[in-house]
Structure formats: C-alpha cells, structure tokens
Design a protein around this motif. Structure first.
Motif, PDB file in Angstrom:
ATOM      1  N   LEU A 196       7.127  -3.189  12.919  1.00 27.03           N
ATOM      2  CA  LEU A 196       7.113  -3.142  11.464  1.00 27.03           C
ATOM      3  C   LEU A 196       5.728  -2.807  10.923  1.00 27.03           C
ATOM      4  O   LEU A 196       4.713  -3.240  11.468  1.00 27.03           O
ATOM      5  N   ASP A 197       5.713  -2.058   9.847  1.00 31.12           N
ATOM      6  CA  ASP A 197       4.472  -1.718   9.158  1.00 31.12           C
ATOM      7  C   ASP A 197       4.212  -2.800   8.112  1.00 31.12           C
ATOM      8  O   ASP A 197       4.506  -2.622   6.924  1.00 31.12           O
ATOM      9  N   ILE A 198       3.698  -3.947   8.557  1.00 34.43           N
ATOM     10  CA  ILE A 198       3.467  -5.091   7.672  1.00 34.43           C
ATOM     11  C   ILE A 198       2.037  -5.591   7.799  1.00 34.43           C
ATOM     12  O   ILE A 198       1.337  -5.266   8.758  1.00 34.43           O
ATOM     13  N   THR A 199       1.626  -6.377   6.833  1.00 32.35           N
ATOM     14  CA  THR A 199       0.271  -6.926   6.828  1.00 32.35           C
ATOM     15  C   THR A 199       0.204  -8.190   7.677  1.00 32.35           C
ATOM     16  O   THR A 199       1.227  -8.754   8.086  1.00 32.35           O
ATOM     17  N   THR A 200      -1.015  -8.664   7.915  1.00 31.71           N
ATOM     18  CA  THR A 200      -1.221  -9.906   8.677  1.00 31.71           C
ATOM     19  C   THR A 200      -0.558 -11.083   7.979  1.00 31.71           C
ATOM     20  O   THR A 200       0.056 -11.950   8.628  1.00 31.71           O
ATOM     21  N   GLU A 201      -0.666 -11.124   6.668  1.00 35.71           N
ATOM     22  CA  GLU A 201      -0.062 -12.214   5.905  1.00 35.71           C
ATOM     23  C   GLU A 201       1.461 -12.174   6.025  1.00 35.71           C
ATOM     24  O   GLU A 201       2.116 -13.219   6.169  1.00 35.71           O
ATOM     25  N   GLU A 202       2.022 -10.981   5.977  1.00 35.28           N
ATOM     26  CA  GLU A 202       3.474 -10.853   6.113  1.00 35.28           C
ATOM     27  C   GLU A 202       3.930 -11.222   7.520  1.00 35.28           C
ATOM     28  O   GLU A 202       5.003 -11.811   7.696  1.00 35.28           O
ATOM     29  N   ALA A 203       3.108 -10.890   8.518  1.00 34.13           N
ATOM     30  CA  ALA A 203       3.447 -11.224   9.907  1.00 34.13           C
ATOM     31  C   ALA A 203       3.583 -12.727  10.098  1.00 34.13           C
ATOM     32  O   ALA A 203       4.448 -13.198  10.851  1.00 34.13           O
TER      33      ALA A 203
ATOM     34  N   GLY B 290       8.808  -1.182   6.056  1.00 33.67           N
ATOM     35  CA  GLY B 290       8.664  -0.021   6.917  1.00 33.67           C
ATOM     36  C   GLY B 290       8.935  -0.349   8.373  1.00 33.67           C
ATOM     37  O   GLY B 290       8.255  -1.185   8.964  1.00 33.67           O
ATOM     38  N   VAL B 291       9.932   0.314   8.954  1.00 32.01           N
ATOM     39  CA  VAL B 291      10.296   0.100  10.352  1.00 32.01           C
ATOM     40  C   VAL B 291       9.750   1.262  11.182  1.00 32.01           C
ATOM     41  O   VAL B 291      10.147   2.413  11.007  1.00 32.01           O
TER      42      VAL B 291
ATOM     43  N   VAL C  95       4.256   8.925   6.055  1.00 34.18           N
ATOM     44  CA  VAL C  95       3.307   7.867   5.718  1.00 34.18           C
ATOM     45  C   VAL C  95       3.655   7.140   4.431  1.00 34.18           C
ATOM     46  O   VAL C  95       2.974   6.207   4.040  1.00 34.18           O
ATOM     47  N   SER C  96       4.706   7.557   3.740  1.00 34.26           N
ATOM     48  CA  SER C  96       5.030   6.978   2.448  1.00 34.26           C
ATOM     49  C   SER C  96       5.846   5.704   2.597  1.00 34.26           C
ATOM     50  O   SER C  96       6.986   5.726   3.048  1.00 34.26           O
TER      51      SER C  96
ATOM     52  N   LEU D 173       0.857  -1.175   0.000  1.00 33.89           N
ATOM     53  CA  LEU D 173       0.000   0.000   0.000  1.00 33.89           C
ATOM     54  C   LEU D 173       0.894   1.226   0.000  1.00 33.89           C
ATOM     55  O   LEU D 173       1.530   1.543   0.995  1.00 33.89           O
ATOM     56  N   LYS D 174       0.967   1.925  -1.113  1.00 32.19           N
ATOM     57  CA  LYS D 174       1.896   3.030  -1.253  1.00 32.19           C
ATOM     58  C   LYS D 174       1.284   4.335  -0.762  1.00 32.19           C
ATOM     59  O   LYS D 174       0.089   4.542  -0.873  1.00 32.19           O
ATOM     60  N   ASN D 175       2.173   5.189  -0.203  1.00 30.69           N
ATOM     61  CA  ASN D 175       1.807   6.538   0.234  1.00 30.69           C
ATOM     62  C   ASN D 175       0.856   6.589   1.409  1.00 30.69           C
ATOM     63  O   ASN D 175       0.203   7.590   1.644  1.00 30.69           O
TER      64      ASN D 175
END
Length: 290
Positions: A124-131, A110-111, A102-103, A1-3
C-alpha cells in the motif's frame, strides 16, 4: 499527497543511514498458497504411504479443486481486509497503481500490488502514521516498509566450482569416463528476477519466446511482456546462471532455459513490491492458476 506517490525515509537503528521506502508491505494472517498446497498434498498422500507412480489422477484433480477453493478464500478475505483498511484510514475508494502512474488522491487508498502465492498480502502507498493504524486491523499479521532495493555485482562460475560439476553425470561420476550425459542444467528452467535480460545476446539465445533460451517473462517496471534489460545486471546474472558459451560466456547451467522478470529500473533500483510480484509470477508463469 495528491498527484505523486508518497515516499518515506526510514532511518536504520544504530547506523544513522537512511534507507528509502515507498509505502508498506501488509502481510495477512492466512498462509500463502504454496504452503496451503503443501499441506493439501500431504493430506492427499499421508506420510509413510507408498508414492510409486505418484498420486492418482482423481486425487490430483481433487487437490487442484481444493487449491482453487483456497485461492478463492484468500481473495475474498483480501477484499474484506482492503475494505476494512479503507474505512479505518478514512478513504472513500481503492485505487490500484500500475506502472509509472503516480496520481493518488487524499481520499484514495493506493494499492501497489496484491499477492497470494508465496506471500499473502498487499503493498500500500500509505504514510507511517497510516501504517500504525493498519497494524491493528483484524487479519493483518505484520506491516513493514516497502524498502527500495538495488543490484549488486558478484563473482561467478569458478567461485562455486561449477566448472568441476560439468565433469559429472547424474550419479556423481566423471561423465567422460562413464559415458553418461554430463550435468549442464538441461531440462531445468531458471527465473531471473532482476533488471531484465538482453535476450538478443548470443550467450542467451539471441531471441525471446518459445523455442528460444529465454522462453518467457514480464516487465513489472513498465508493465509489459518484454523483459528487455536496460541496465545490464540482469543480463550479467542470467549469463552466470545459464550462459551457453556461444559468445564466450558459459554459465553454471548452460543447458537450462530462462524466464526473465524485470523488477528493477534502468538505474538498478526498485522496491520490494515489484520483487514480490516477480516471485509470485515465477510460481505461475502463465497466470492460469496451475
């Protein structure tokens, strides 16, 4: 998800209530520095050994050297694990997110924060799947949502009997009768991790910095050295903890000094990563490693 930062909602088990979170807190397997320091200190002065006068200056110097070595080890391992996470998630670069930035590109990891003192890990700014993928990476102990947190008001001084404690001296006797100094929190420093502190308030000294009641702090929401409260809860808590009574509010420890750490916004909300950052800073207010 960009920006924009990725945001998730985690549904509580059984309750149906949804709790907001922003990314995930990644805990590493190695112990944080406060626990490593405790272990090193115990080795420096074995259990049962005399502690008169504390440990020698040479032992203190060795302890500090050993702690710095442990800090370097933790940071080296952290970099290795971050790079392994980057590779596992198919990212090409690591990006540190500060303040209201936010970018975050789809190819960036994203840390949100990095910790070592009381919590060894990263946010980390990651998704559930990435977690789920991060959980199986060597060196990772646990992965949990970076939950949103909110302020809550509470009753104050008389509820815990602080007004009765003010009548005691250090030996637990009535200070008026004994003639000894009454308990006021003098010599104690208190950290308020909240929405900041309105240090201009008369009960909180009216100023900020050395020589003031609020002697230091940091704003993790706006990333600056001014922890001014724009909500009110942190000021309320600081008043309960150490209000001097100059403006009518006498706190639990009116003689104490205060550090203010703003980790919640003007709306009284934030996330665990900033709360942990505040706790980390409490351990080392001057950020000098001591």
């Amino acid at each position: 998800l960009k920006n924009r930062r990725k945001r998730h909602e985690i549904e509580e088990n059984g309750g149906g209530e949804k709790v907001k979170s922003k990314g995930y807190m990644i805990e590493f397997e190695d112990k944080p520095l406060v626990l490593k320091e405790k272990e090193l200190a115990e080795k420096a002065v074995p259990s049962g050994a005399p502690r008169i006068g504390g440990i020698s200056s040479s032992a203190k110097a060795k302890l500090r050297t050993d702690i710095n070595k442990e800090r370097t080890k933790l940071r080296t391992k952290r970099e290795n694990i971050k790079n392994n996470i980057k590779t596992k998630l198919g990212k090409t670069r690591i990006k540190t997110i500060t303040g209201n930035a936010v970018s975050v590109g789809s190819n960036e990891l994203g840390v949100l924060g990095e910790y070592e003192n009381v919590f060894n890990g990263i946010a980390l700014d990651i998704t559930t799947e990435e977690a789920e993928k991060v959980k199986i990476i060597p060196g990772v102990k646990s992965v949990s949502p970076n939950f949103e947190v909110h302020t809550m008001m509470m009753d104050s001084v008389p509820l815990i009997g602080a007004d009765k404690v003010w009548q005691l001296d250090f030996e637990g006797n009535n200070c008026v009768s004994s003639g000894n100094e009454c308990l006021t929190g003098k010599g104690v420093k208190i950290a308020i991790i909240d929405t900041g502190i309105d240090y201009t308030h008369a009960d909180l000294g009216g100023c900020f910095g050395q020589g003031c009641k609020v002697i230091g702090g940091y704003d993790f929401v706006n990333n600056d050295n001014d922890p001014m409260d724009d909500h009110g809860h942190g000021t309320h808590v600081a008043g309960i903890a150490a209000g001097s009574g100059e403006g009518g509010l006498k706190g639990v420890a009116p003689g104490a000094k205060i550090y203010g750490y703003k980790v919640l916004s003007s709306q009284g909300s934030g996330n665990l990563d900033d709360v942990v950052a505040g706790i980390e800073r409490v351990i080392d207010p001057n950020q000098d490693g001591d």
